[in-house]
Structures are given as C-alpha cells and as structure tokens.
Design a protein around this motif. Structure first.
Motif: not given
Length: 213
Positions: A200-206
C-alpha cells in the motif's frame, strides 16, 4: 503487504526502493506494516537518485528504520570518487551513524567489463574508505546475490565477513549464504526475497525484504 514469500513472525518487514517506484506515500507504507526501508542514494562517482532526498525524508518522517544504498561501480569511478559522492549526499539528509544503514550494492550490471579481481579490489577499497571516513569504524552492509558474489567477485582475496549481509535470493524457502559469511558462522541481516511485491502506498512492484531484529 503481499502474501508472496515466506511468512515469519521473527523478522521485520522491509522494502527497498529507487526512482522506479515513483511517488511513494510513506504514511500508507508504514500503515501497511512495513517498518524498515532502504532507498537508493548514489551510483558511482557522480550519480544521485532523483528521489533519494524525498524518499529518505519520507520514511524517516513516518517512523521507518532508514537505510540508503550506493550502487558500486568497479571501473567507471575510483573508490575515492565514489566515497566523495556518498559523503556529499549523506550530508544532505542528516544521516545518523549508528542508527541509519549504509549498504553497498554489488551487481554485474554496468560492471560487465570488470574482472572478479577488479571487483574485489575496488570494493574492498570502498568498504575501507566508507568504514574509516564515514561510519566511525562500523562496516557498511553488502548487497549481493549468491551467484554474483560467488562467481563475479574474487571474495577470497579479502575478509568481507565483517560487513553485514543483505542477500538477494528470490523465490527461495531460505536464502543461500555465501561462504564469506557462512564459514565465519554468520548469516544474513537483510534478505531481499522478492522483486514483485505489492505494498500500500506504492504503485507497481517493489522489492520485499525480511530484516532480522
């Protein structure tokens, strides 16, 4: 957090990010149970990640244990040039020795022309400079995959075992700890176990990490 990867209550949840993650809502990241984060800071002697200051300040402001990483270049910059780059960027954000983490990212990408001896020689010089000049005698973390470390770095030439290990080993039940550390009875401190996490809070993969207490 993603359900990918091994589930354990022993280790804290971490992520590592760079400009490729775009604008990050660090309050939502913290709310999702992430307690540790490492952000890309520098590369070689002259590159700074454009999201470095924003990301570092964001994670600190939301109570995450902070870390930064420097992408090691064996040939394009001298260890002294890389030290100067690291030192200048740390000064911009009030990096706290003994509290915040500094890691050196060791990969073959953009180091393709370097021999294993050149990788080891330049890395040892950089580790020594960082330890003496910046970390008050403490050792920086080393990030590497088992295969890169074993096959692309002449690790037997020096004792790197004092550097805490940040191992990159995806989709494994347990990571393989290189002999540099395992022969000394040591293990990993950070384990990057996935490059395809969702938070949550990050768009896309991390990248997802487990962090030992």
């Amino acid at each position: 957090m993603s359900c990918e990867g091994p589930i354990t209550d022993e280790n804290a949840r971490g992520i590592d990010v760079s400009r490729w993650q775009g604008n990050i809502d660090w309050a939502r990241v913290a709310g999702a149970g992430v307690t540790h984060a490492i952000v890309k800071m520098t590369e070689g002697g002259d590159y700074t990640d454009p999201k470095f200051v924003e990301n570092f300040q964001g994670m600190k402001a939301n109570g995450l244990k902070a870390g930064v990483y420097h992408y090691f270049r064996a040939l394009s910059s001298t260890p002294c040039e890389q030290l100067a780059n690291i030192k200048a960027r740390l000064a911009e954000v009030g990096f706290k020795v003994g509290q915040d983490i500094l890691a050196i990212d060791v990969e073959t990408n953009r180091n393709e022309a370097a021999t294993a001896d050149q990788m080891a020689d330049a890395l040892f010089q950089l580790v020594t400079l960082v330890r003496v000049s910046l970390l008050e005698g403490a050792y920086p973390h080393i990030y590497a995959s088992p295969s890169v470390w074993s096959n692309s770095v002449a690790w037997r030439k020096y004792d790197f075992s004092e550097c805490p290990l940040w191992i990159a080993h995806w989709d494994a039940a347990q990571p393989t700890v290189p002999q540099t550390w395992s022969k000394q009875g040591k293990s990993w401190q950070w384990w990057q176990h996935s490059s395809k996490g969702r938070v949550e809070g990050i768009q896309g993969a991390v990248d997802l990490d487990w962090v030992k207490p």
